[in-house]
Design a protein around this motif. Structure first.
Motif, short mmCIF file in Angstrom:
data_model
loop_
_atom_site.label_atom_id
_atom_site.label_comp_id
_atom_site.label_asym_id
_atom_site.label_seq_id
_atom_site.Cartn_x
_atom_site.Cartn_y
_atom_site.Cartn_z
N ASN A 164 41.72 22.45 52.65
CA ASN A 164 41.77 21.51 51.54
C ASN A 164 41.81 20.07 52.04
OD1 ASN A 164 41.71 23.43 49.54
ND2 ASN A 164 43.92 23.52 49.29
N LYS A 165 42.56 19.82 53.12
CA LYS A 165 42.65 18.48 53.69
C LYS A 165 41.28 18.04 54.22
CE LYS A 165 45.21 15.67 56.97
NZ LYS A 165 46.22 15.66 58.02
N THR A 166 40.59 18.94 54.92
CA THR A 166 39.27 18.62 55.46
C THR A 166 38.29 18.32 54.33
OG1 THR A 166 39.69 20.02 57.38
CG2 THR A 166 37.39 19.48 56.91
N HIS A 190 39.03 17.16 51.36
CA HIS A 190 39.41 15.87 50.79
C HIS A 190 38.91 14.72 51.66
CE1 HIS A 190 41.78 12.79 48.82
NE2 HIS A 190 42.29 12.45 49.99
N VAL A 191 39.05 14.85 52.97
CA VAL A 191 38.57 13.82 53.91
C VAL A 191 37.06 13.68 53.80
CG1 VAL A 191 38.29 13.23 56.35
CG2 VAL A 191 40.51 14.02 55.50
N ARG A 192 36.34 14.79 53.74
CA ARG A 192 34.88 14.76 53.64
C ARG A 192 34.44 14.05 52.35
NH1 ARG A 192 31.40 13.81 56.59
NH2 ARG A 192 32.59 15.00 58.07
N GLU A 193 35.13 14.32 51.23
CA GLU A 193 34.79 13.66 49.97
C GLU A 193 35.03 12.15 50.06
OE1 GLU A 193 37.22 15.77 47.18
OE2 GLU A 193 35.84 17.46 47.07
N LYS A 194 36.12 11.76 50.72
CA LYS A 194 36.42 10.34 50.90
C LYS A 194 35.36 9.66 51.76
CE LYS A 194 39.83 7.20 52.80
NZ LYS A 194 40.94 7.07 53.71
N ILE A 195 34.95 10.33 52.83
CA ILE A 195 33.92 9.79 53.71
C ILE A 195 32.62 9.59 52.94
CG2 ILE A 195 32.45 10.31 55.70
CD1 ILE A 195 34.90 11.73 56.94
N ASN A 196 32.23 10.58 52.15
CA ASN A 196 30.98 10.49 51.38
C ASN A 196 31.04 9.37 50.34
OD1 ASN A 196 29.66 12.49 52.79
ND2 ASN A 196 30.25 14.10 51.37
N SER A 210 38.27 10.76 65.34
CA SER A 210 37.08 11.03 66.16
C SER A 210 36.76 12.52 66.28
CB SER A 210 37.25 10.42 67.55
OG SER A 210 38.34 11.01 68.22
N GLY A 211 37.67 13.38 65.88
CA GLY A 211 37.40 14.82 65.91
C GLY A 211 36.62 15.30 64.71
N LEU A 212 36.37 14.39 63.76
CA LEU A 212 35.62 14.74 62.56
C LEU A 212 34.25 14.06 62.60
CD1 LEU A 212 38.43 14.27 59.90
CD2 LEU A 212 37.60 16.42 60.85
N LYS A 213 33.33 14.60 61.85
CA LYS A 213 31.98 14.02 61.81
C LYS A 213 32.04 12.74 60.98
CE LYS A 213 29.61 18.39 62.35
NZ LYS A 213 28.67 19.34 61.78
#
Length: 100
Positions: free
Chosen positions: A27-29, A31-37, A70-73
């Motif tokens: 869920n956290k990942t 949420h982070v992906r949605e924020k990045i987009n 940095s561990g995330l795309k």
């Protein structure tokens, strides 16, 4: 017999804990992906204005969100025509909350 029941109970509790932790991480990942987009869409709009003003390519741009771990795309290939991220990549190092 009591030892066997205790072992089964212990394993069940451990399994539940692992399942809950994995679910929370997913869920956290997400949420982070949605924020990045969402950030990418905002910055892509600025990039498109810049490209148009300077007679540059208006098909694609590369966006890097240095505020993301940095561990995330955090490097994205943005397609101006489709208004979406075409691909994401890992980028090492960086600090701060700058969005390049």
């Amino acid at each position: 017999m009591k030892t066997k029941q205790s072992l089964v109970l212990l394993l069940a509790i451990m399994g539940l804990m692992i399942h809950c932790k994995r679910h929370k991480s997913e869920n956290k990942t997400k949420h982070v992906r949605e924020k990045i987009n969402a950030n990418a869409k905002s910055k892509a709009s600025e990039a498109l204005d810049f490209c148009r003003a300077n007679n540059m390519n208006t098909d694609f741009c590369i966006l890097i969100d240095m505020s993301v771990h940095s561990g995330l795309k955090r490097m994205m290939l943005w397609n101006f025509n489709k208004e979406k991220v075409e691909a994401s990549f890992l980028v090492s190092h960086g600090c701060g909350d700058a969005f390049l």
